[in-house]
Design a protein around this motif. Structure first.
Motif, PDB file in Angstrom:
ATOM      1  N   PHE A   1       1.055  -1.294   0.065  1.00  0.00           N
ATOM      2  CA  PHE A   1      -0.111   0.168   0.126  1.00  0.00           C
ATOM      3  C   PHE A   1       0.858   1.337   0.055  1.00  0.00           C
ATOM      4  N   ARG A   2       0.874   2.127  -0.432  1.00  0.00           N
ATOM      5  CA  ARG A   2       1.445   3.473  -0.678  1.00  0.00           C
ATOM      6  C   ARG A   2       0.327   4.485   0.548  1.00  0.00           C
ATOM      7  N   TYR A   3       1.416   5.612   1.319  1.00  0.00           N
ATOM      8  CA  TYR A   3       1.043   6.167   1.772  1.00  0.00           C
ATOM      9  C   TYR A   3       0.842   7.149   1.680  1.00  0.00           C
TER      10      TYR A   3
ATOM     11  N   LEU B   1       5.125  -2.138   2.223  1.00  0.00           N
ATOM     12  CA  LEU B   1       4.549  -0.650   2.643  1.00  0.00           C
ATOM     13  C   LEU B   1       5.623   0.485   1.254  1.00  0.00           C
ATOM     14  N   HIS B   2       4.863   1.810   0.479  1.00  0.00           N
ATOM     15  CA  HIS B   2       5.322   2.629  -0.076  1.00  0.00           C
ATOM     16  C   HIS B   2       4.625   3.923   0.147  1.00  0.00           C
ATOM     17  N   THR B   3       5.810   5.252  -0.056  1.00  0.00           N
ATOM     18  CA  THR B   3       5.011   6.182  -0.660  1.00  0.00           C
ATOM     19  C   THR B   3       6.008   6.971  -1.467  1.00  0.00           C
ATOM     20  N   MET B   4       5.442   8.026  -1.764  1.00  0.00           N
ATOM     21  CA  MET B   4       6.289   8.744  -2.771  1.00  0.00           C
ATOM     22  C   MET B   4       5.347  10.368  -2.450  1.00  0.00           C
ATOM     23  N   VAL B   5       5.824  11.383  -1.565  1.00  0.00           N
ATOM     24  CA  VAL B   5       6.002  12.764  -1.656  1.00  0.00           C
ATOM     25  C   VAL B   5       6.389  13.737  -2.029  1.00  0.00           C
ATOM     26  N   ALA B   6       7.550  13.795  -3.195  1.00  0.00           N
ATOM     27  CA  ALA B   6       7.780  15.208  -3.687  1.00  0.00           C
ATOM     28  C   ALA B   6       8.147  14.488  -5.268  1.00  0.00           C
ATOM     29  N   SER B   7       8.688  15.268  -5.771  1.00  0.00           N
ATOM     30  CA  SER B   7       8.779  14.746  -7.114  1.00  0.00           C
ATOM     31  C   SER B   7       9.877  16.406  -7.276  1.00  0.00           C
ATOM     32  N   ASN B   8      10.316  16.187  -8.065  1.00  0.00           N
ATOM     33  CA  ASN B   8      11.824  17.196  -8.820  1.00  0.00           C
ATOM     34  C   ASN B   8      12.137  17.357  -7.749  1.00  0.00           C
ATOM     35  N   GLU B   9      12.571  16.472  -6.149  1.00  0.00           N
ATOM     36  CA  GLU B   9      13.505  17.361  -5.209  1.00  0.00           C
ATOM     37  C   GLU B   9      14.529  17.371  -4.959  1.00  0.00           C
TER      38      GLU B   9
ATOM     39  N   GLY C   1       9.681   5.846  -3.015  1.00  0.00           N
ATOM     40  CA  GLY C   1       9.353   6.306  -4.319  1.00  0.00           C
ATOM     41  C   GLY C   1      10.816   7.038  -4.934  1.00  0.00           C
ATOM     42  N   GLY C   2       9.913   7.868  -5.816  1.00  0.00           N
ATOM     43  CA  GLY C   2      10.750   8.443  -7.266  1.00  0.00           C
ATOM     44  C   GLY C   2      10.849   9.510  -6.576  1.00  0.00           C
ATOM     45  N   GLY C   3      11.419  10.715  -6.867  1.00  0.00           N
ATOM     46  CA  GLY C   3      11.340  12.453  -6.749  1.00  0.00           C
ATOM     47  C   GLY C   3      12.388  13.189  -6.718  1.00  0.00           C
ATOM     48  N   VAL C   4      13.736  12.556  -6.982  1.00  0.00           N
ATOM     49  CA  VAL C   4      14.712  12.794  -6.893  1.00  0.00           C
ATOM     50  C   VAL C   4      14.862  14.389  -8.329  1.00  0.00           C
ATOM     51  N   GLY C   5      15.254  15.220  -7.858  1.00  0.00           N
ATOM     52  CA  GLY C   5      15.331  16.330  -8.822  1.00  0.00           C
ATOM     53  C   GLY C   5      16.557  16.361  -9.316  1.00  0.00           C
TER      54      GLY C   5
ATOM     55  N   MET D   1      14.133   2.229  -3.759  1.00  0.00           N
ATOM     56  CA  MET D   1      13.571   4.072  -4.754  1.00  0.00           C
ATOM     57  C   MET D   1      13.528   4.046  -5.939  1.00  0.00           C
ATOM     58  N   GLU D   2      12.036   3.969  -6.353  1.00  0.00           N
ATOM     59  CA  GLU D   2      12.086   4.094  -7.615  1.00  0.00           C
ATOM     60  C   GLU D   2      11.938   5.675  -8.761  1.00  0.00           C
ATOM     61  N   CYS D   3      13.301   5.477  -9.187  1.00  0.00           N
ATOM     62  CA  CYS D   3      14.024   6.752  -9.297  1.00  0.00           C
ATOM     63  C   CYS D   3      13.907   6.779 -10.961  1.00  0.00           C
ATOM     64  N   GLY D   4      12.384   7.751 -11.540  1.00  0.00           N
ATOM     65  CA  GLY D   4      12.779   8.103 -12.620  1.00  0.00           C
ATOM     66  C   GLY D   4      13.830   8.929 -13.390  1.00  0.00           C
ATOM     67  N   ARG D   5      12.897  10.552 -13.329  1.00  0.00           N
ATOM     68  CA  ARG D   5      13.588  11.724 -14.023  1.00  0.00           C
ATOM     69  C   ARG D   5      15.438  11.673 -13.797  1.00  0.00           C
ATOM     70  N   VAL D   6      15.700  10.709 -12.066  1.00  0.00           N
ATOM     71  CA  VAL D   6      17.177  11.602 -12.096  1.00  0.00           C
ATOM     72  C   VAL D   6      18.228  10.045 -13.294  1.00  0.00           C
TER      73      VAL D   6
ATOM     74  N   ALA E   1      13.129  12.757 -19.130  1.00  0.00           N
ATOM     75  CA  ALA E   1      12.468  12.958 -18.848  1.00  0.00           C
ATOM     76  C   ALA E   1      11.697  13.723 -18.612  1.00  0.00           C
ATOM     77  N   HIS E   2      10.244  12.877 -18.752  1.00  0.00           N
ATOM     78  CA  HIS E   2       9.195  13.573 -19.413  1.00  0.00           C
ATOM     79  C   HIS E   2       9.007  14.497 -20.746  1.00  0.00           C
ATOM     80  N   GLY E   3      10.398  13.731 -22.365  1.00  0.00           N
ATOM     81  CA  GLY E   3      10.640  14.163 -23.198  1.00  0.00           C
ATOM     82  C   GLY E   3       9.290  13.733 -24.107  1.00  0.00           C
TER      83      GLY E   3
HETATM   84  C1  LIG Z   1       4.299   5.925  -8.277  1.00  0.00           C
HETATM   85  C2  LIG Z   1       5.737   6.079  -8.601  1.00  0.00           C
HETATM   86  N1  LIG Z   1       7.045   6.053  -8.498  1.00  0.00           N
HETATM   87  C3  LIG Z   1       8.039   7.030  -9.062  1.00  0.00           C
HETATM   88  C4  LIG Z   1       7.622   7.874 -10.100  1.00  0.00           C
HETATM   89  C5  LIG Z   1       8.903   8.519 -10.584  1.00  0.00           C
HETATM   90  O1  LIG Z   1       9.232   9.630 -10.207  1.00  0.00           O
HETATM   91  P1  LIG Z   1      10.303  10.469 -10.363  1.00  0.00           P
HETATM   92  O2  LIG Z   1      10.921  10.686 -11.971  1.00  0.00           O
HETATM   93  O3  LIG Z   1       9.670  12.000 -10.096  1.00  0.00           O
HETATM   94  O4  LIG Z   1      12.052  10.070 -10.087  1.00  0.00           O
HETATM   95  C6  LIG Z   1       6.670   8.313 -10.557  1.00  0.00           C
HETATM   96  C7  LIG Z   1       6.457   9.482 -10.990  1.00  0.00           C
HETATM   97  O5  LIG Z   1       5.561   9.540 -11.767  1.00  0.00           O
HETATM   98  C8  LIG Z   1       5.121   7.526  -9.623  1.00  0.00           C
HETATM   99  O6  LIG Z   1       4.337   8.339  -9.723  1.00  0.00           O
END
Ligand SMILES: Cc1ncc(COP(=O)(O)O)c(C=O)c1O
Length: 280
Positions: free
Chosen positions: A4-6, A50-58, A92-96, A135-140, A232-234
């Motif tokens: 579950f995501r918190y 257990l999962h959470t993701m509270v920021a994006s591009n931080e 989560g991800g969110g590493v800016g 962690m599940e980073c995308g952008r970075v 990312a996001h292009g």
């Molecule tokens: C649930 C979840 N995990 C990971 C990511 C990847 O995030 P980021 O690219 O900010 O690392 C996203 C992106 O929106 C997401 O929604």
């Protein structure tokens, strides 16, 4: 395995991109999570995440350390109240990334060290170790390594000065969608005169702009113009509005070697999914 995501709601600030957690559609409240894990354990689920993701591009490394502490403490609380253990905890991800020249990339080694300290201080004494922390980073991972290479088709001076490009939001939506900064350079003109422009795409939408009131090296019609950090996001966020076709993607392999890894879209691609009788 169920995870579950918190959503910490007002306990965390979030940021401009992902919004305030209490206004975000994601996840569950603390009470819902505890109830949820209790229910699924009673239904026979044996393995949990257990999962959470509270920021994006931080860009603040401390933010990720705080997130880790928050979710580790929550894991301990759930363990005590529900009696389950976790196979993994996902931060989560969110590493800016440093889109602006004056920004600094997140020091991931520092984050790793501090997360390890939190693991040892919170999870180990509670008897919840070993547990995988992910962690599940995308952008970075991809963001800083993509460039949108585009050509100047027009220059125009009306109430403002404009540079018109052959690219548009089909290739990069971020600036038009949320006013994001992407650095722009003009190869070969790094040291030449600069001028303030709105750098625009070719859509009919007036928010199809890659930069507004930006001082850039003054380009000529026909010059290449490079928009940075588009990995990312292009391409993946682009769309085909105005029958715009997304461009090819080229992988630079170092030492002057390039490989086309995605061909440019054609009009046939635009119609490929249309299923209308009589249209042949
Ligand atoms: C649930 C979840 N995990 C990971 C990511 C990847 O995030 P980021 O690219 O900010 O690392 C996203 C992106 O929106 C997401 O929604």
């Amino acid at each position: 395995m169920l995870c579950f995501r918190y959503n910490p709601g007002p306990l965390r600030e979030g940021n401009a991109l992902i919004g305030k957690p209490e206004e975000a559609k994601y996840g569950f409240t603390r009470e819902q999570l505890i109830e949820g894990y209790r229910k699924i354990a009673a239904m026979g689920v044996k393995r949990f995440g257990l999962h959470t993701m509270v920021a994006s591009n931080e860009l603040s490394p401390d933010y990720f350390v705080e997130t880790a502490k928050m979710v580790f403490e929550l894991a301990v609380e759930i363990h005590k109240k529900v009696g389950i253990r976790f196979d993994f905890i996902n931060l989560g991800g969110g590493v800016g990334i440093a889109y602006r020249p004056d920004q600094t990339a997140v020091d991931l080694v520092f984050v790793g060290k501090k997360v390890k300290e939190a693991y040892e201080a919170i999870l180990v004494p509670a008897g919840l170790a070993p547990v995988r922390v992910a962690m599940e980073c995308g952008r970075v991972v991809t963001g800083p390594y993509g460039y949108l290479v585009t050509r100047v088709l027009h220059k125009k001076a009306i109430y403002k000065n404009y540079v018109g490009l052959d690219a548009c939001m089909a290739n990069l939506m971020r600036p038009g969608m949320y006013g994001s900064y992407h650095h722009i350079s003009v190869p070969g003109k790094e040291t030449g005169p600069k001028k303030v422009y709105d750098v625009t795409g070719s859509l009919c939408e007036n928010n199809d702009k890659f930069a507004i009131d930006r001082e850039i090296p003054d380009p000529e019609t026909g010059d290449l113009l490079v928009i940075h950090d588009t990995g990312a996001h292009g391409h993946s966020m682009g769309f085909n509005y105005n029958a715009k076709l997304r461009s090819a993607e080229v992988l630079w392999q170092g030492e002057g070697k390039f490989q086309v890894i995605r061909r440019a879209e054609t009009y046939a691609d635009l119609f490929a999914t249309l299923d209308y009788p009589g249209l042949k």
